[in-house]
Design an enzyme around this catalytic site. Structure first.
Site, PDB file in Angstrom:
ATOM      1  CB  SER A 194      20.403  70.462  62.142  1.00 13.79           C
ATOM      2  OG  SER A 194      21.112  71.668  62.362  1.00 13.79           O
ATOM      3  CE1 TYR A 228      20.622  71.448  56.931  1.00 17.74           C
ATOM      4  CE2 TYR A 228      20.598  72.747  58.948  1.00 17.74           C
ATOM      5  CZ  TYR A 228      21.104  71.704  58.205  1.00 17.74           C
ATOM      6  OH  TYR A 228      22.079  70.909  58.738  1.00 17.74           O
ATOM      7  CE  LYS A 235      19.637  68.356  58.587  1.00 14.67           C
ATOM      8  NZ  LYS A 235      19.871  66.999  58.056  1.00 14.67           N
TER       9      LYS A 235
HETATM   10  P1  NAI Z   1      28.566  67.868  53.358  1.00 13.83           P
HETATM   11  O1  NAI Z   1      28.126  68.872  52.359  1.00 13.83           O
HETATM   12  O2  NAI Z   1      30.022  67.681  53.570  1.00 13.83           O
HETATM   13  O3  NAI Z   1      27.946  66.437  53.031  1.00 13.83           O
HETATM   14  C1  NAI Z   1      26.638  66.279  52.565  1.00 13.83           C
HETATM   15  C2  NAI Z   1      26.657  65.223  51.488  1.00 13.83           C
HETATM   16  O4  NAI Z   1      25.314  64.969  51.058  1.00 13.83           O
HETATM   17  C3  NAI Z   1      27.440  65.673  50.247  1.00 13.83           C
HETATM   18  O5  NAI Z   1      28.446  64.723  49.947  1.00 13.83           O
HETATM   19  C4  NAI Z   1      26.392  65.765  49.173  1.00 13.83           C
HETATM   20  O6  NAI Z   1      26.870  65.439  47.871  1.00 13.83           O
HETATM   21  C5  NAI Z   1      25.354  64.771  49.661  1.00 13.83           C
HETATM   22  N1  NAI Z   1      24.049  65.009  49.053  1.00 13.83           N
HETATM   23  C6  NAI Z   1      23.486  66.194  48.750  1.00 13.83           C
HETATM   24  N2  NAI Z   1      22.309  66.001  48.138  1.00 13.83           N
HETATM   25  C7  NAI Z   1      22.109  64.665  48.058  1.00 13.83           C
HETATM   26  C8  NAI Z   1      21.070  63.863  47.563  1.00 13.83           C
HETATM   27  N3  NAI Z   1      19.996  64.396  46.983  1.00 13.83           N
HETATM   28  N4  NAI Z   1      21.197  62.518  47.658  1.00 13.83           N
HETATM   29  C9  NAI Z   1      22.279  61.951  48.254  1.00 13.83           C
HETATM   30  N5  NAI Z   1      23.304  62.679  48.747  1.00 13.83           N
HETATM   31  C10 NAI Z   1      23.219  64.021  48.665  1.00 13.83           C
HETATM   32  O7  NAI Z   1      27.843  68.271  54.742  1.00 13.83           O
HETATM   33  P2  NAI Z   1      27.949  67.629  56.211  1.00 13.83           P
HETATM   34  O8  NAI Z   1      28.228  68.735  57.125  1.00 13.83           O
HETATM   35  O9  NAI Z   1      28.790  66.432  56.219  1.00 13.83           O
HETATM   36  O10 NAI Z   1      26.421  67.245  56.453  1.00 13.83           O
HETATM   37  C11 NAI Z   1      25.958  65.917  56.642  1.00 13.83           C
HETATM   38  C12 NAI Z   1      24.599  65.965  57.312  1.00 13.83           C
HETATM   39  O11 NAI Z   1      24.732  66.491  58.632  1.00 13.83           O
HETATM   40  C13 NAI Z   1      23.590  66.847  56.609  1.00 13.83           C
HETATM   41  O12 NAI Z   1      22.316  66.273  56.690  1.00 13.83           O
HETATM   42  C14 NAI Z   1      23.647  68.121  57.398  1.00 13.83           C
HETATM   43  O13 NAI Z   1      22.470  68.869  57.270  1.00 13.83           O
HETATM   44  C15 NAI Z   1      23.840  67.566  58.797  1.00 13.83           C
HETATM   45  N6  NAI Z   1      24.356  68.503  59.764  1.00 13.83           N
HETATM   46  C16 NAI Z   1      25.656  68.917  59.704  1.00 13.83           C
HETATM   47  C17 NAI Z   1      26.141  69.772  60.658  1.00 13.83           C
HETATM   48  C18 NAI Z   1      27.551  70.170  60.695  1.00 13.83           C
HETATM   49  O14 NAI Z   1      27.951  70.823  61.695  1.00 13.83           O
HETATM   50  N7  NAI Z   1      28.367  69.837  59.709  1.00 13.83           N
HETATM   51  C19 NAI Z   1      25.266  70.337  61.705  1.00 13.83           C
HETATM   52  C20 NAI Z   1      23.946  69.799  61.714  1.00 13.83           C
HETATM   53  C21 NAI Z   1      23.514  68.922  60.754  1.00 13.83           C
END
Ligand code: NAI
Length: 298
Positions: free
Chosen positions: A152, A165, A169
């Site tokens: 990230s 976080y 990351k």
């Molecule tokens: P989101 O909250 O929509 O999706 C994250 C998913 O991970 C959720 O469906 C959740 O249930 C699942 N999750 C949580 N704990 C878990 C576990 N212990 N085991 C398996 N699954 C688990 O968030 P988003 O934005 O789609 O994030 C996806 C990835 O991208 C994350 O790693 C986030 O940190 C990273 N990220 C996102 C950014 C953004 O702009 N949306 C920016 C930088 C990084």
């Protein structure tokens, strides 16, 4: 060039929402058999259920693709291993691991509990290590694998209120740097994604105008490329969002060398601008290379 994943088996962790869902849909639409992992739950990791993973599996199947759900958490070695077992039991192997699962527990470090620190590190960093560790012997044995870790800009560049976080990351980048060297001769390539997307994780931080540009599906083509047979790049960090794609790297200044005597704190003070000057900086690709430069010069 056409990017296809026919006869490839992919695990996407946290694929029930946001970016993971978009990655899973794209990989499946290009022929991959996909394990849609997601234990459900809120952005802070509390709660859970099968609906998130089931819904994405149904979407993939409705579009003519192949997918199975898995509801295990990445944040525990046994349940992480079970995600890989689901791939093997359902589809016979695993070729691709997209470590995407994530949670947020934002607070200033002053107010952050150790539990909230540990939990976030567990999901993002240890979860990435646990799932990859379970898949690694399978990939090594068949000399093929593609692994994506999700970093990230928060870790790479810093973000207020995200010490847990941001630390986790960047930890996955260090993890990738070592796996690049260990995986290369087995045709296992590991890359880091730094995405920007409008998801439930970020929607409260963004304006409606920003969100309109930040469809998670605009990030997934980078993931698909990194997971493809055609991709021969490994150990690099890739920014993707809103149709923008760019490589990120860190660089080191030529620095200053004090010779013929023991350096003093005043030497550092007197030379600090030159020590900090990155105008003719260099990229090192292994710690051995950098240590050699430290000891004998670049
Ligand atoms: P989101 O909250 O929509 O999706 C994250 C998913 O991970 C959720 O469906 C959740 O249930 C699942 N999750 C949580 N704990 C878990 C576990 N212990 N085991 C398996 N699954 C688990 O968030 P988003 O934005 O789609 O994030 C996806 C990835 O991208 C994350 O790693 C986030 O940190 C990273 N990220 C996102 C950014 C953004 O702009 N949306 C920016 C930088 C990084």
């Amino acid at each position: 060039m056409t990017i296809r994943f026919d006869n490839r088996v992919a695990i996407v962790t946290g694929a029930g929402n946001g970016l993971g869902r978009a990655h899973a849909l794209l990989l499946a639409s290009c022929g991959a058999k996909v394990v849609v992992n997601d234990p459900g739950g809120a952005v802070d990791g509390k709660g859970g259920g099968h609906a998130a993973a089931d819904k994405v599996v149904a979407e993939i199947k409705a579009a003519g693709g192949e997918a199975v759900p898995n509801y295990d958490s990445v944040a525990d070695p046994a349940s992480a291993a079970n995600i890989v077992k689901t791939a093997v039991d359902s589809f016979g192997t695993v070729d691709i691991v997209v470590n995407n699962a994530g949670v947020l527990r934002d607070k200033t470090f002053h107010n952050m509990t150790v539990e909230d620190f540990d939990f976030v590190v567990k999901v993002h960093f240890l979860g990435t290590a646990y799932v990859t560790h379970a898949a690694w012997p399978i990939m090594r044995a068949k000399a093929y694998g593609r692994v994506v870790v999700t970093s990230s800009n928060s870790g790479i560049y810093g973000n207020f209120g995200q010490a847990n976080y941001a630390g986790a990351k960047l930890a996955v980048v260090g993890f990738m740097n070592a796996l690049r060297l260990e995986g290369q001769k087995y045709n296992i390539f590991v890359n880091a994604l730094a995405p920007v997307a409008g998801t439930r994780m970020t929607e409260s931080l963004m304006t409606a105008e920003m969100l309109a540009k930040l469809d998670p599906a605009f990030v997934s083509p980078m993931v698909a490329w990194l997971c493809s047979e055609q991709c021969q790049r490994t150990g690099e960090i890739w920014s993707a969002g809103a149709g923008y794609f760019a490589r990120i790297e860190y660089r080191e200044a030529p620095g200053v060398r004090i010779t013929g005597r023991s350096p003093t704190p005043e030497d550092v003070a007197d030379n600090i601008e030159k020590i900090a000057d990155l105008s003719t900086s260099k990229v090192y690709r292994t710690s051995t290379e950098e240590v050699a430069a430290v000891v004998v010069g670049p």
